[in-house]
Scaffold this motif. Structure first.
Motif, PDB file in Angstrom:
ATOM      1  N   UNK A   1       0.845  -1.191   0.000  1.00 17.80           N
ATOM      2  CA  UNK A   1       0.000   0.000   0.000  1.00 17.80           C
ATOM      3  C   UNK A   1       0.883   1.244   0.000  1.00 17.80           C
ATOM      4  N   UNK A   2       0.622   2.164  -0.919  1.00 17.19           N
ATOM      5  CA  UNK A   2       1.465   3.350  -1.050  1.00 17.19           C
ATOM      6  C   UNK A   2       1.428   4.214   0.218  1.00 17.19           C
ATOM      7  N   UNK A 148       3.527   8.429  -4.440  1.00 17.55           N
ATOM      8  CA  UNK A 148       2.998   7.459  -5.399  1.00 17.55           C
ATOM      9  C   UNK A 148       3.994   7.072  -6.484  1.00 17.55           C
ATOM     10  N   UNK A 149       4.738   8.044  -7.010  1.00 11.10           N
ATOM     11  CA  UNK A 149       5.591   7.783  -8.176  1.00 11.10           C
ATOM     12  C   UNK A 149       6.981   7.304  -7.782  1.00 11.10           C
ATOM     13  N   UNK A 211      -8.912   0.497   0.133  1.00  9.54           N
ATOM     14  CA  UNK A 211      -9.249  -0.931   0.183  1.00  9.54           C
ATOM     15  C   UNK A 211     -10.687  -1.225  -0.228  1.00  9.54           C
ATOM     16  N   UNK A 212     -11.615  -0.308   0.055  1.00  4.53           N
ATOM     17  CA  UNK A 212     -13.009  -0.514  -0.329  1.00  4.53           C
ATOM     18  C   UNK A 212     -13.182  -0.383  -1.841  1.00  4.53           C
ATOM     19  N   UNK A 222      -3.454  -2.812  -9.464  1.00  2.00           N
ATOM     20  CA  UNK A 222      -2.430  -3.826  -9.204  1.00  2.00           C
ATOM     21  C   UNK A 222      -1.864  -3.645  -7.804  1.00  2.00           C
ATOM     22  N   UNK A 223      -1.954  -2.429  -7.295  1.00  3.20           N
ATOM     23  CA  UNK A 223      -1.479  -2.138  -5.943  1.00  3.20           C
ATOM     24  C   UNK A 223      -2.169  -0.881  -5.450  1.00  3.20           C
ATOM     25  N   UNK A 224      -2.444  -0.826  -4.150  1.00  2.00           N
ATOM     26  CA  UNK A 224      -2.991   0.383  -3.562  1.00  2.00           C
ATOM     27  C   UNK A 224      -2.034   0.913  -2.492  1.00  2.00           C
TER      28      UNK A 224
END
Length: 224
Positions: A1-2, A148-149, A211-212, A222-224
Motif C-alpha cells: 500500500x502506497x 505514489x511515483x 481498500x473498499x 495492481x497495488x494500492x
C-alpha cells in the motif's frame, strides 16, 4: 500500500492547520509585526544585487511558469494518466482528487482573506495574494510524486536524488514567487502549511477508502 495507516497523522494535521489558521488570522487583522517581517524578508529576495544576476532571474521566472496552477493540474493529469495505464487506478484517482481539493480549498481561502499582492507585482499575477496558489499546487504535485511515483522506482540512489531535487524545487519555487513580487513571504509559507494540512486529510481518505474501492472491479488496481 502506497500510503499506510499512521496514528500521528492527525497530530501533523493539527499542528500545520493550527499554524496556518494563526497566520491567516494575523493577516486578516493586519498584524503590524507580521507585515514588518514580510517586508524585511521580501527585501532580502528582491534586492538590486539579485536582480542583476541574469541566470538567477531566468531560473526564478522559469520555476514560476512551470508551477502555474493550470500547469500543476496538467502535471497531475499526466501523472494520473500514466498511473492508470500502468494499472494503478486508485492512486491515479487519489492524485487527481488531492490536487483538485487543494486548489479549491486555496481559492476559497483567498476570497476569505482577500490579501492584496505587493504593489510591484506583474499584471499577469492578478487576484488575491494569500495563500500562494503556485506554491500550494506545486507542493501537492511534489507530494504526489513522493508518495505514489518515486516508490515505484527500483534504484534507491535514484529515489534519493529525486527526493532531494524535489525538495529544493519547492523551496526555490516559493522564493521565486517572492522574488517576482507576486506574493509576500508569508503567502508562500501559509501555502505550504495549508498544503501539508490538506495532504494529511487526503492521506487519511486514501487509507480509509482505497481498500473498499479495490473491491469494485472497475477500480481494481495492481497495488494500492
Amino acid at each position: 500500500m502506497f500510503i499506510e495507516r499512521d496514528d500521528h497523522r492527525w497530530w501533523r494535521f493539527a499542528l500545520s492547520g493550527g499554524f496556518f489558521l494563526a497566520l491567516m488570522l494575523l493577516i486578516m487583522f493586519n498584524s503590524s509585526v507580521l507585515t514588518m517581517i514580510d517586508a524585511v524578508l521580501q527585501s532580502l529576495f528582491t534586492s538590486q544585487r539579485l536582480e542583476d544576476i541574469g541566470w538567477f532571474h531566468a531560473l526564478m521566472s522559469l520555476l514560476s511558469f512551470l508551477a502555474k496552477p493550470v500547469l500543476d493540474l496538467v502535471w497531475v493529469f499526466i501523472i494520473a494518466g500514466v498511473l492508470w495505464l500502468k494499472g494503478y487506478r486508485i492512486p491515479a484517482l487519489w492524485s487527481l482528487g488531492t490536487i483538485f481539493g487543494g486548489d479549491v480549498l486555496g481559492t476559497i481561502i483567498k476570497h476569505i482573506v482577500k490579501r492584496v499582492r505587493p504593489a510591484q507585482h506583474l499584471a499577469a499575477d492578478d487576484g488575491y495574494s494569500f495563500p500562494s496558489g503556485h506554491t500550494l499546487g506545486f507542493f501537492l504535485v511534489v507530494a504526489i510524486l513522493f508518495l505514489i511515483v518515486i516508490p515505484l522506482i527500483q534504484k534507491a540512489s535514484v529515489r534519493t536524488i529525486l527526493q532531494i531535487l524535489l525538495i529544493f524545487a519547492v523551496f526555490f519555487l516559493a522564493v521565486s514567487r517572492v522574488y517576482l513580487y507576486a506574493h509576500w513571504p508569508f503567502d508562500t509559507i501559509g501555502a505550504m502549511l495549508l498544503a501539508y494540512a490538506w495532504l494529511q486529510v487526503a492521506e487519511w481518505l486514501y487509507v480509509a477508502w482505497a481498500p473498499r474501492l479495490q473491491r469494485i472491479p472497475f477500480f481494481r488496481s495492481v497495488e494500492i
